[in-house]
Design a protein around this motif. Structure first.
Motif, PDB file in Angstrom:
ATOM      1  N   LEU A  83      10.153 -38.701   9.497  1.00 24.26           N
ATOM      2  CA  LEU A  83      10.543 -37.630   8.604  1.00 24.26           C
ATOM      3  C   LEU A  83      11.974 -37.927   8.197  1.00 24.26           C
ATOM      4  N   SER A 116      15.784 -37.834   6.720  1.00 24.33           N
ATOM      5  CA  SER A 116      16.916 -36.922   6.595  1.00 24.33           C
ATOM      6  C   SER A 116      17.945 -37.660   5.757  1.00 24.33           C
ATOM      7  N   SER A 154      16.465 -33.725  14.157  1.00 24.37           N
ATOM      8  CA  SER A 154      15.826 -33.110  13.004  1.00 24.37           C
ATOM      9  C   SER A 154      16.181 -31.641  12.825  1.00 24.37           C
ATOM     10  N   MET A 212      11.410 -35.837   3.215  1.00 22.85           N
ATOM     11  CA  MET A 212      11.723 -34.412   3.233  1.00 22.85           C
ATOM     12  C   MET A 212      12.666 -34.029   2.093  1.00 22.85           C
ATOM     13  N   ASP A 215       9.733 -40.437  14.872  1.00 19.58           N
ATOM     14  CA  ASP A 215       9.495 -39.003  15.002  1.00 19.58           C
ATOM     15  C   ASP A 215       8.110 -38.713  15.572  1.00 19.58           C
ATOM     16  N   TYR A 272      11.243 -29.256  10.843  1.00 23.73           N
ATOM     17  CA  TYR A 272      10.587 -30.547  11.039  1.00 23.73           C
ATOM     18  C   TYR A 272       9.601 -30.478  12.212  1.00 23.73           C
TER      19      TYR A 272
END
Length: 196
Positions: free
Chosen positions: A120, A122, A49, A150, A93, A53
């Motif tokens: 989260l 990416s 991350s 995100m 995560d 994050y």
């Protein structure tokens, strides 16, 4: 093995079954800054991350910890949860499970022991977080799945697990409060989740 920052890649080996994939994953020398999971029958390597994050993960854990079911703990540790029935192994995560599920010397934890999972997104993992993991986590009966998108700066909570994934969901833009259903039954304040 080829590692790309924009899209996760398989390691090129094609073991015959899930157990062989797990063995290969255990032996894999993943470069610093990357993690490996088993998704759709492939070992997928993706970058760790972004720095901020960590702030977001800490905020989620701080808010949910007082609402955990009795005996459960929430972690950001890199643990690998295995779903053998669908031949997947994920390193979420954020994850919550009964403390007993983590009392093992094995590095393959039982995915069905989870009470909460958060991913989260990416650019390299977003598609899997929004599709494959929704189905797998829901079919495994995990009560709550939180997706922090995100890229779109919005939070989606899914609950009511079923054979199709999840039957219920709610989405809010970052900066608003998101209701987290049972067994947590609280509001998650997403203020501070946006990129710096």
């Amino acid at each position: 093995m080829t590692v790309m920052a924009e899209r996760p890649t398989a390691n090129g080996t094609e073991p015959h079954d899930f157990e062989e994939l797990l063995d290969t994953l255990d032996e894999l020398d993943v470069p610093d800054g990357y993690k490996a999971e088993i998704i759709r029958g492939n070992i997928v390597v993706s970058p760790w991350s972004r720095g901020y994050y960590t702030r977001v993960m800490r905020l989620v854990c701080q808010q949910l910890e007082p609402h955990l079911p009795e005996g459960h703990q929430i972690e950001r540790a890199p643990n690998l949860y295995v779903f053998p029935n669908v031949e997947r192994a994920y390193g979420p995560d954020i994850h919550a499970a009964h403390a007993k599920a983590m009392e093992t010397a094995d590095n393959h934890l039982d995915g069905e022991a989870l009470s909460f999972v958060a991913e989260l997104t990416s650019s390299s993992t977003r598609d899997d977080d929004l599709t494959d993991k929704v189905e797998v986590y829901g079919r495994a009966g995990i009560p709550v799945y939180l997706i922090l998108d995100m890229q779109e700066e919005q939070a989606t909570v899914l609950w009511t697990p079923s054979a199709k994934g999840y039957e219920s969901h709610c989405t809010r833009p970052f900066g608003e409060k998101l209701p987290i259903p049972e067994p947590f039954d609280c509001l998650l304040d997403t203020t501070g989740f946006s990129a710096p």
